[in-house]
Design a protein around this motif. Sequence first.
Motif, PDB file in Angstrom:
ATOM      1  N   GLU A 143       0.834  -1.192   0.000  1.00  0.00           N
ATOM      2  CA  GLU A 143       0.000   0.000   0.000  1.00  0.00           C
ATOM      3  C   GLU A 143       0.876   1.252   0.000  1.00  0.00           C
ATOM      4  O   GLU A 143       1.684   1.448   0.892  1.00  0.00           O
ATOM      5  CB  GLU A 143      -0.870   0.002   1.261  1.00  0.00           C
ATOM      6  CG  GLU A 143      -2.286   0.455   1.003  1.00  0.00           C
ATOM      7  CD  GLU A 143      -3.145   0.372   2.253  1.00  0.00           C
ATOM      8  OE1 GLU A 143      -3.484   1.439   2.779  1.00  0.00           O
ATOM      9  OE2 GLU A 143      -3.421  -0.748   2.699  1.00  0.00           O
ATOM     10  N   LYS A 144       0.707   2.076  -0.997  1.00  0.00           N
ATOM     11  CA  LYS A 144       1.502   3.308  -1.092  1.00  0.00           C
ATOM     12  C   LYS A 144       0.729   4.466  -0.490  1.00  0.00           C
ATOM     13  O   LYS A 144      -0.487   4.544  -0.621  1.00  0.00           O
ATOM     14  CB  LYS A 144       1.815   3.635  -2.552  1.00  0.00           C
ATOM     15  CG  LYS A 144       2.848   2.731  -3.169  1.00  0.00           C
ATOM     16  CD  LYS A 144       3.137   3.174  -4.583  1.00  0.00           C
ATOM     17  CE  LYS A 144       4.113   2.254  -5.271  1.00  0.00           C
ATOM     18  NZ  LYS A 144       4.299   2.633  -6.683  1.00  0.00           N
ATOM     19  N   LYS A 145       1.469   5.359   0.143  1.00  0.00           N
ATOM     20  CA  LYS A 145       0.832   6.553   0.693  1.00  0.00           C
ATOM     21  C   LYS A 145       0.545   7.524  -0.442  1.00  0.00           C
ATOM     22  O   LYS A 145       1.395   7.712  -1.321  1.00  0.00           O
ATOM     23  CB  LYS A 145       1.763   7.232   1.711  1.00  0.00           C
ATOM     24  CG  LYS A 145       1.879   6.480   3.015  1.00  0.00           C
ATOM     25  CD  LYS A 145       2.749   7.251   3.978  1.00  0.00           C
ATOM     26  CE  LYS A 145       2.952   6.495   5.269  1.00  0.00           C
ATOM     27  NZ  LYS A 145       3.896   7.203   6.150  1.00  0.00           N
ATOM     28  N   PRO A 146      -0.629   8.152  -0.430  1.00  0.00           N
ATOM     29  CA  PRO A 146      -0.918   9.139  -1.480  1.00  0.00           C
ATOM     30  C   PRO A 146      -0.029  10.367  -1.317  1.00  0.00           C
ATOM     31  O   PRO A 146       0.220  10.811  -0.204  1.00  0.00           O
ATOM     32  CB  PRO A 146      -2.387   9.503  -1.255  1.00  0.00           C
ATOM     33  CG  PRO A 146      -2.654   9.143   0.163  1.00  0.00           C
ATOM     34  CD  PRO A 146      -1.726   8.016   0.511  1.00  0.00           C
ATOM     35  N   LYS A 147       0.473  10.833  -2.438  1.00  0.00           N
ATOM     36  CA  LYS A 147       1.364  11.990  -2.397  1.00  0.00           C
ATOM     37  C   LYS A 147       0.557  13.239  -2.045  1.00  0.00           C
ATOM     38  O   LYS A 147      -0.542  13.446  -2.555  1.00  0.00           O
ATOM     39  CB  LYS A 147       2.048  12.197  -3.746  1.00  0.00           C
ATOM     40  CG  LYS A 147       3.127  11.179  -4.008  1.00  0.00           C
ATOM     41  CD  LYS A 147       3.800  11.456  -5.333  1.00  0.00           C
ATOM     42  CE  LYS A 147       4.852  10.418  -5.637  1.00  0.00           C
ATOM     43  NZ  LYS A 147       5.418  10.592  -6.981  1.00  0.00           N
ATOM     44  N   LYS A 148       1.140  14.075  -1.192  1.00  0.00           N
ATOM     45  CA  LYS A 148       0.461  15.321  -0.833  1.00  0.00           C
ATOM     46  C   LYS A 148       0.742  16.342  -1.920  1.00  0.00           C
ATOM     47  O   LYS A 148       1.884  16.696  -2.174  1.00  0.00           O
ATOM     48  CB  LYS A 148       0.990  15.839   0.504  1.00  0.00           C
ATOM     49  CG  LYS A 148       0.428  15.098   1.692  1.00  0.00           C
ATOM     50  CD  LYS A 148       0.875  15.773   2.972  1.00  0.00           C
ATOM     51  CE  LYS A 148       0.591  14.889   4.165  1.00  0.00           C
ATOM     52  NZ  LYS A 148       1.235  15.412   5.369  1.00  0.00           N
ATOM     53  N   LYS A 149      -0.298  16.817  -2.539  1.00  0.00           N
ATOM     54  CA  LYS A 149      -0.131  17.806  -3.601  1.00  0.00           C
ATOM     55  C   LYS A 149      -1.008  19.026  -3.369  1.00  0.00           C
ATOM     56  O   LYS A 149      -1.029  19.950  -4.151  1.00  0.00           O
ATOM     57  CB  LYS A 149      -0.468  17.183  -4.954  1.00  0.00           C
ATOM     58  CG  LYS A 149       0.721  17.164  -5.894  1.00  0.00           C
ATOM     59  CD  LYS A 149       0.345  16.705  -7.270  1.00  0.00           C
ATOM     60  CE  LYS A 149       1.477  17.005  -8.244  1.00  0.00           C
ATOM     61  NZ  LYS A 149       1.133  16.611  -9.600  1.00  0.00           N
ATOM     62  N   ASP A 150      -1.771  18.998  -2.268  1.00  0.00           N
ATOM     63  CA  ASP A 150      -2.716  20.088  -2.036  1.00  0.00           C
ATOM     64  C   ASP A 150      -2.017  21.388  -1.637  1.00  0.00           C
ATOM     65  O   ASP A 150      -2.620  22.450  -1.699  1.00  0.00           O
ATOM     66  CB  ASP A 150      -3.754  19.700  -0.975  1.00  0.00           C
ATOM     67  CG  ASP A 150      -3.173  18.812   0.111  1.00  0.00           C
ATOM     68  OD1 ASP A 150      -3.704  17.731   0.331  1.00  0.00           O
ATOM     69  OD2 ASP A 150      -2.166  19.218   0.722  1.00  0.00           O
TER      70      ASP A 150
END
Length: 44
Positions: free
Chosen positions: A3-10
């Motif tokens: 499971e990969k962590k979602p990249k923070k792009k906000d």
Amino acid sequence: MSEKKPKKKDGRKQKGQKAAEARQRVVKYKSAQQKKKKRKTPKY
């Protein structure tokens, strides 16, 4: 653990958003300067 962590792009701004904001600031500033100029003229 595949499971990969979602990249923070906000935190990032969209392309061109920075330039648009700068342009708005310039327009606001210029209109403020114009108002100042108009106020300074004596009314008599």
